[in-house]
Design an enzyme around this catalytic site. Structure first.
Site, PDB file in Angstrom:
ATOM      1  N   SER A  40       0.758  -1.125  -0.021  1.00  0.00           N
ATOM      2  CA  SER A  40      -0.055   0.198  -0.117  1.00  0.00           C
ATOM      3  C   SER A  40       0.806   1.246   0.135  1.00  0.00           C
ATOM      4  CB  SER A  40      -0.875  -0.102   1.195  1.00  0.00           C
ATOM      5  OG  SER A  40      -1.646  -1.021   1.025  1.00  0.00           O
ATOM      6  N   LYS A  96       0.759 -10.183   8.174  1.00  0.00           N
ATOM      7  CA  LYS A  96       0.895  -8.684   8.495  1.00  0.00           C
ATOM      8  C   LYS A  96      -0.377  -8.037   8.980  1.00  0.00           C
ATOM      9  CE  LYS A  96       2.082  -3.937   6.665  1.00  0.00           C
ATOM     10  NZ  LYS A  96       2.193  -3.142   5.663  1.00  0.00           N
ATOM     11  N   SER A 134      -2.031  -5.062  10.586  1.00  0.00           N
ATOM     12  CA  SER A 134      -1.857  -3.834  10.417  1.00  0.00           C
ATOM     13  C   SER A 134      -3.162  -2.895  11.079  1.00  0.00           C
ATOM     14  CB  SER A 134      -1.809  -3.077   8.951  1.00  0.00           C
ATOM     15  OG  SER A 134      -0.569  -3.444   8.430  1.00  0.00           O
ATOM     16  N   GLY A 180       1.946  -3.960  11.331  1.00  0.00           N
ATOM     17  CA  GLY A 180       2.116  -2.922  10.390  1.00  0.00           C
ATOM     18  C   GLY A 180       1.884  -1.589  10.878  1.00  0.00           C
TER      19      GLY A 180
END
Lengths: 299, 299, 299, 299
Positions: free
Chosen positions: B45, B164, B166, B189
């Site tokens: 991202s 991950k 986040s 994250g």
């Protein structure tokens, strides 16, 4: 360009192997051509836009363009996160003969997609677009809604001619209509609040359920236009359950199954959509039977 | 494959005309190569993945692959809404030499992206992928979080090696670690909750702020590993404001400006990101000055 | 006044006919007196504060005051929406011998409960209170969270000595600790993020689960204080499921059932709480059996 | 009992020292008596119910009862979190001559306030109440909305005669009307969606803005009943800004100021409400001037 009435955002037909089934698209459009639908939105959210490649999108646009009757207005869904790519898609659709572009809000980087960022995105797109732009606010997918103040700013741009407002929030629809000039056209994307939205000044609907039930949507619109409040209310209530049970809850897979039940080609959705369970299918079928019964009883 | 330590999700450098600035990417990676960063995530991202074309993504992957030192683990961000395209991207990254794929949740059609749909998506991707898969839950962008029950199911797949996470929700991180076997690797994250997450069992961080402050992130990780709780706490507090003021609030444009201030190439973000205002730039500069002062004072 | 360590917000015992069972309260407190709990919060959310009349609250405060051992710090929950009534309750508790007041945010009229309104409310309460004030942010009940900037302002008042932060948001806890002076005491209300919160600087916990599992909470706190990170992590994980299964999911009725299982008096909650189903009871019992097994295995 | 038309939920007047100003209440009601308002709700959220003591509530109920004209329906707001206290308040209002009770959802312990818990709460209240019960869903204050399925269950109780639905969600209003028998009366609490709600079948409104603008609300209701869709739409648009600028944004303090401007007694709200700033007051005055101008121009 008058955008009054009902526009289904067309589903994209796939074969069993998930490849495009363009003949089926042609057949569906052939059927819709014989109804009083105002036009078609091609490659909207309901068209599984985010599950198609750029090349596939062009092919769908091309086929829909050819298949659509001459009196149907053609709107291309062209909005993506990137401003540059949105412009590129919009002008590609223009080149293919589309009359307007439906541009959803960029939304991935939510905290930075402030009103100022949305404003500038739309101004750049509208400046560069060779066809008029309809802005598109669909918070259930994007997590981000355009508010009336911003829409009023967007309405000042000569190439931004209206909005598809899909939040289903009738107060917000009212505020947008209140804040924009009469020439700015507010269409809604929520079939469950279509009549209330017309009542406060919306001029039409881009209604996914119209892929399966175009006549019912058109009939509701006509009842409203004829000033038949009681009939409009009854039709809104008749539309309620099918929209919830065939679309809102099961999503595009449900809508496609309803289409299959009603003589259109729905077919399978692409992954990651799951195929419907048998129970989901039965619920859709039962719901549609009730609508049919109500319709028959009435006539 | 051990994914311990700090992985910056690399920003994608653009020139003033918004084209790829691949030499700048090479230079940044050259600098990161000289730090104890564990590896790189390329096209996450933070890499403005949704603003890049497929062809551009391949070029970025190629350059990063060449520029990365041999001891750095290379992870490609490959998740999109379409299951088929996610697989295609993942195996393209594998072919280019990437060692693992970071696959974010499909999310656009939120109401249908049930745990069952996410499960099947990930299983199909992991079955087809020629490299191991890290699942990626990032609700601030997607509006959708993976919960521990589902992650536990995903962890049973032999080709899904970690997550991950986040969300910044430390309870959720704890629940995921609790529900998965020790071999399943939980990275977070969120730099603002990095130390608390390590404290409950996370093994590393994919931290965007590490593009600008790799040493500080690595130092915090090392303090934790050395059992220096007081120092880890102090470093977590030192990381707090830069993460908020250079990243959480201004987003990728802010992170890129911080990189410009600190000797890396940040450069402009793509539209629809707005350029930073002067006030935003000054706030970033002031914040970084405070961190530098704290760091100097300490040494 | 040092508010370090563990404070259970005491449940309010009712007899089968929903009247106060004050003897049972006395018995519970007698047992807690023999543990290293730091003190008690009387008439917090866990005490079913909003289901008690003013007169009942006074009686509970009185009995708890008498029953509490001399070394336990006594905190009264006194916050209601009305500023004037909050002051009245606070000073009534002061008169009864309470050492501090826990004052939750006014919240019913949410849109008007801006930071400025909260600030002025707390300043008026703190000005008028004859005992020190702890502010209390519990968004899961109130829908409203105090952010660090506002807490920093509140911390400037000489009669506001700390906060009970119950959001479970560890970043927010870190921000509050970062923004306030060392003399300002941050306690958390979330047992599932207790160790991570201590790790970033919280000094204690007002933990509802400590009504049922005081020793486990105290042990976790002690492990942290002793610098035993591995043991603190293990204890946090051991506390996770009981907190979720006996409290977060079933609420106060679940907590009371857990207390009944563990030798305290829980008893029935007041309506509108539903009594637990048998399945809910069994899940609580199974969860507690697992904790007991883990504890035995360890010793 | 027919609950058609407009019911203002009366504000509670306070003197400058925040004590009850019951004469002012009497005067306001005297003025409302001369309008076609259908009746009054006394001690609703707009009456600052949560800022009043039990004894004050009784006094307000008593005075309103005496002051109300014989043809006005009197509804008492009696809902609190405790089931037992809700029953007690409801029957106290009945004893004072109130004809129906408006019972808001218990909500403080949100996660346990499941549909099953709400159902049982309302059934117990309706069983014990000596007057009919209107359920009251107001998620902007309570964080909890009653959905159509549950309302349909509640509508089966012989002593539950209707709902005040204040979410402003017109789809939900439609679903509730769809799911309940014609004898069940759906009133809405949102003036900004009043006409759309009438269009789908609501029978009336409990509208806070009717404290300040009773005639405009009544006129809109009458236009709808007369089948004048265009006039109803225009009046809905005329009501939009005053409702937002005098009520939704500034809350009860704003509504009270608007009342002061329009010949009623508004007076100060209780704390923790902040007094309005001068800028807020001016915005209210400007907004009201516009409405007056529109009204004059029309006549």
């Amino acid at each position: 360009m008058k955008l009054h009435g009902i526009f289904p955002p067309l589903t994209t037909p796939f074969a069993g192997d998930a490849t495009l089934a363009l003949d089926r698209l042609r057949e569906n459009i052939g059927k819709y051509n014989r109804t009083p639908l105002a036009g078609y939105v091609v490659i909207g959210s309901t068209g599984e836009s985010v599950l198609l490649s750029r090349e596939e999108i062009d092919r769908v646009w091309g086929v829909a363009r050819e298949a659509a009757a001459g009196d149907k207005i053609l709107i291309a869904g062209t909005g993506v996160d990137s401003t540059a790519e949105t412009i590129e898609r919009t002008n590609r659709a223009a080149a293919l003969g589309y009359q307007a572009a439906l541009v959803k809000t960029p939304y991935y980087y939510k905290s930075q997609m402030t009103p100022a960022a949305e404003l500038e995105h739309y101004q750049r797109v509208a400046d560069a677009a060779r066809i008029p732009v309809l802005v598109y606010s669909v918070p259930q997918f994007t997590g981000l809604a355009l508010e009336a103040d911003l829409v009023a700013r967007l309405a000042e741009h000569p190439n931004i001619i209206g909005i598809k407002e899909s939040s289903g929030n009738v107060q917000r629809v009212t505020e947008i209509i209140h804040a924009t000039p009469p020439s700015f056209q507010t269409l809604v994307g929520s079939a469950t609040t279509f009549y209330p939205s017309l009542a406060v000044g919306a001029v039409g609907g881009v209604l996914a359920i119209a892929n399966a039930l175009p006549e019912l949507c058109v009939e509701l619109y006509a009842a409203f236009r004829a000033g038949e409040a009681g009939r409009a209310r009854a039709l809104q209530h008749r539309l309620l359950k099918p929209t919830i049970k065939c679309l809102a809850e099961p999503g595009i897979p449900g809508l496609k199954h309803a289409m299959d039940c009603l003589g259109y080609y729905g077919g399978p959705p692409r992954r990651p959509f799951l195929p419907l369970t048998d129970a989901q299918k039965r619920e859709i079928e039962t719901t549609l039977a009730t609508v049919a019964a109500a319709t028959t009883a009435r006539s």
